[in-house]
Design an enzyme around this catalytic site. Structure first.
Site, short mmCIF file in Angstrom:
data_model
loop_
_atom_site.label_atom_id
_atom_site.label_comp_id
_atom_site.label_asym_id
_atom_site.label_seq_id
_atom_site.Cartn_x
_atom_site.Cartn_y
_atom_site.Cartn_z
N SER A 95 0.87 -1.18 0.00
CA SER A 95 0.00 0.00 0.00
C SER A 95 0.89 1.22 0.00
O SER A 95 0.46 2.33 0.07
CB SER A 95 -0.91 -0.02 1.21
OG SER A 95 -0.20 -0.47 2.32
N CYS A 96 2.16 0.99 -0.10
CA CYS A 96 3.24 1.96 -0.19
C CYS A 96 3.26 3.00 0.91
O CYS A 96 2.27 3.34 1.49
CB CYS A 96 3.36 2.57 -1.57
SG CYS A 96 1.95 3.40 -2.20
N ILE A 97 4.45 3.38 1.14
CA ILE A 97 4.93 4.61 1.76
C ILE A 97 3.99 5.31 2.71
O ILE A 97 3.50 6.37 2.49
CB ILE A 97 5.43 5.56 0.66
CG1 ILE A 97 4.51 5.57 -0.51
CG2 ILE A 97 6.87 5.26 0.41
CD1 ILE A 97 4.65 4.72 -1.66
#
Lengths: 439, 102
Positions: free
Chosen positions: B100-102
């Site tokens: 779900s990234c960063i």
């Protein structure tokens, strides 16, 4: 028709930039004079000089806002004058600033169509048009309660409306909410929850305020070690967490948010981070993904489709944080790459996703995290291995002083493209406590 | 770590996601679904195959993208795989949990 149109552009181009054309100058155009665009103008004007190059930066706005300051406005820690300056004062004199709306990029023709109908030819283009909130993406978010009990703090107007509300609020259910990832500054909503805890304690209202942190992620943050540390802090401060919440709608009448699974969370004040999207210009130009971010090579920052287009900061789709620190590290590497590109040399595949963020935790303390594409934030010391003075992933007063000092650094060092001493564009693994080799 | 399921040994990460898609087959998919209290209908299978195909084409998976896929809307995706549909469905499909990234 095509030819006529082309002539039209050429004529307009002459009218805007005949001086440059006559001298056979080359044009580098930067779209957007926010953090990323301004830094690039400051980096490049030393390198690409007249009479060979004309650098032009285009932005219709007049003001440059220190966006990290939006977090502090609602709590009366900063006032509007602390965070607003003019765009103009940060643009070097030999860079042409066009205060115009940008209608379209025509990447195949190397032309920027302006709102006025004029057009501008470029040899090299830098897209730095950022990301913006899009509350209209969620049913009911911009409904009858918008800026009455439903607020954002990612815009100046939103943060100010929230400040006015919090000044006389007597307590109830405060819900801090992220709509969907990715968002600008992914730690900001957590910081908001921590600062709210501190704010209401100070007002002797904490026992009348129930704070809930609602996220579409499975935990407080996206990386495991930091999540653990941050969830511990949430718990310590009595902030409840609701994870895996994918919002379907805001129910304005009954003041609750409802997710696709039917889960409902009631609120008296909802502080939401709406869906973030790239600028509508990217959509109009047919150059974006489904959230209007420009597909970009993550190590060189070159557009995946057009060799003479580079993308910097929040406007790109690279899997790095959407944050000023990232744009700063990118700018150092992109400057090198643009110089290589104009000389016809191969680009450096050097950008590693480096991000460095202070996280305000309330009560005059802050955490610091330093990470990149492959290395999650861990404990340690920064920027000097073993010495600090800043501690990574641990609350400290020194980190908080760092966060406050950062506003000065932003205006006086960062925007001007000056290198920050001891902090390299690519992440250093020294002084960091990694347990195992990561991949 | 190794795990025995549907009579086969598979390698999974600490969250139970297969680390090598080549080890996946439909029996394993069914057994992983049972662990998540889901009985796979033909409709579930359509979604699972779609996810596997997207993964093969290196498309970053997100709930938004699946909602716009034309295959299922987000509401139905939640009905098929309750609570955290993308995490559950990718686990059953034998592909990595979407960053779900960063």
């Amino acid at each position: 028709m095509g030819i006529i149109k082309r002539y039209h552009y050429q004529l307009d181009f002459y009218s805007i930039n005949n001086q440059t054309k006559n001298k056979q100058m080359k044009n580098l155009v930067i779209l957007g004079a926010g953090t990323a665009g301004t830094m690039m103008a400051n980096h490049l004007h030393h390198q690409l000089k007249q009479p060979d190059w004309q650098i032009t930066i285009i932005d219709e706005r007049v003001e440059h806002h220190y966006q990290p300051g939006y977090l502090f406005l609602p709590f009366d820690i900063y006032s509007p004058t602390d965070i607003i300056k003019t765009i103009e004062e940060f643009i070097p004199k030999d860079v042409k600033l066009l205060k115009q709306q940008i209608n379209k990029i025509l990447p195949k023709d190397n032309i920027i169509e302006l709102g006025s109908g004029d057009a501008l030819y470029y040899d090299v283009l830098i897209i730095a048009t950022g990301a913006k909130i899009a509350p209209e993406e969620t049913e009911g978010m911009k409904g009858s309660e918008w800026q009455k009990s439903v607020f954002d703090f990612y815009t100046f107007e939103g943060a100010l409306a929230l400040r006015n509300k919090l000044r006389d609020w007597q307590g109830g259910k405060l819900v801090v909410h992220i709509t969907e990832m990715p968002i600008k500054c992914p730690v900001a909503p957590l910081e908001f929850a921590f600062l709210a805890d501190s704010f209401f304690k100070h007002k002797h209202l904490r026992d009348k305020v129930e704070i809930t942190y609602v996220t579409p992620l499975s935990g407080a943050f996206t990386k495991p070690k930091a999540t653990e540390a941050l969830e511990h802090l949430l718990d310590e401060k009595g902030i409840m967490i609701e994870s895996d919440f994918a919002i379907e709608q805001v129910d304005n009448e009954n003041k609750k948010i409802i997710d696709y699974g039917g889960r409902e969370i009631p609120f008296d004040i909802l502080v939401t981070v709406p869906t973030n999207k790239g600028d509508a210009l990217i959509e109009r130009s047919g150059m974006g993904d489904d959230l209007n971010y420009v597909p970009t090579h993550k190590a060189t920052l070159q557009s995946k489709e057009y060799a003479n287009i580079f993308v910097l900061g929040d406007a790109s789709n690279i899997p790095a944080s959407k944050a000023g620190s990232v744009a700063h590290f990118e700018a150092e590497i992109l400057t090198d790459n643009i110089l290589r590109f104009v000389k016809g040399e191969p680009l450096k595949e050097e950008f590693d996703g480096h991000a460095n963020c202070f996280i305000e935790t309330g009560g005059g303390k802050a955490l610091l995290i330093d990470f990149n594409y492959t290395h999650e934030p861990v404990e340690g010391s920064f920027p000097f291995a073993g010495i600090g003075p800043l501690r990574l992933l641990k609350e400290s007063r020194m980190n908080h002083m760092g966060k406050l000092a950062f506003r000065w650094i932003y205006w006086n060092v960062l925007l001007k493209g000056t290198h920050i001493p001891f902090v390299s564009a690519t992440m250093s693994e020294k002084g960091k406590h990694y347990e195992t080799v990561q991949h | 770590m190794e795990k025995t399921i549907a009579g086969k040994t598979i390698t999974v990460n600490e969250e139970g996601y297969l680390t090598d898609f080549n080890q996946w087959d439909e029996k394993i998919g069914e057994a992983l679904a049972t662990e998540a209290n889901i009985t796979l209908s033909p409709r579930h299978w359509e979604v699972v195959k779609y996810l596997q195909n997207e993964q093969k084409n290196q498309v970053a998976l997100s709930i938004r993208r699946i909602g716009k896929s034309g295959l299922v809307d987000i509401k139905e995706f939640y009905q098929l795989f309750p609570n955290a549909p993308l995490k559950t469905a990718t686990k059953i499909a034998g592909i990595p949990k979407p960053a779900s990234c960063i």
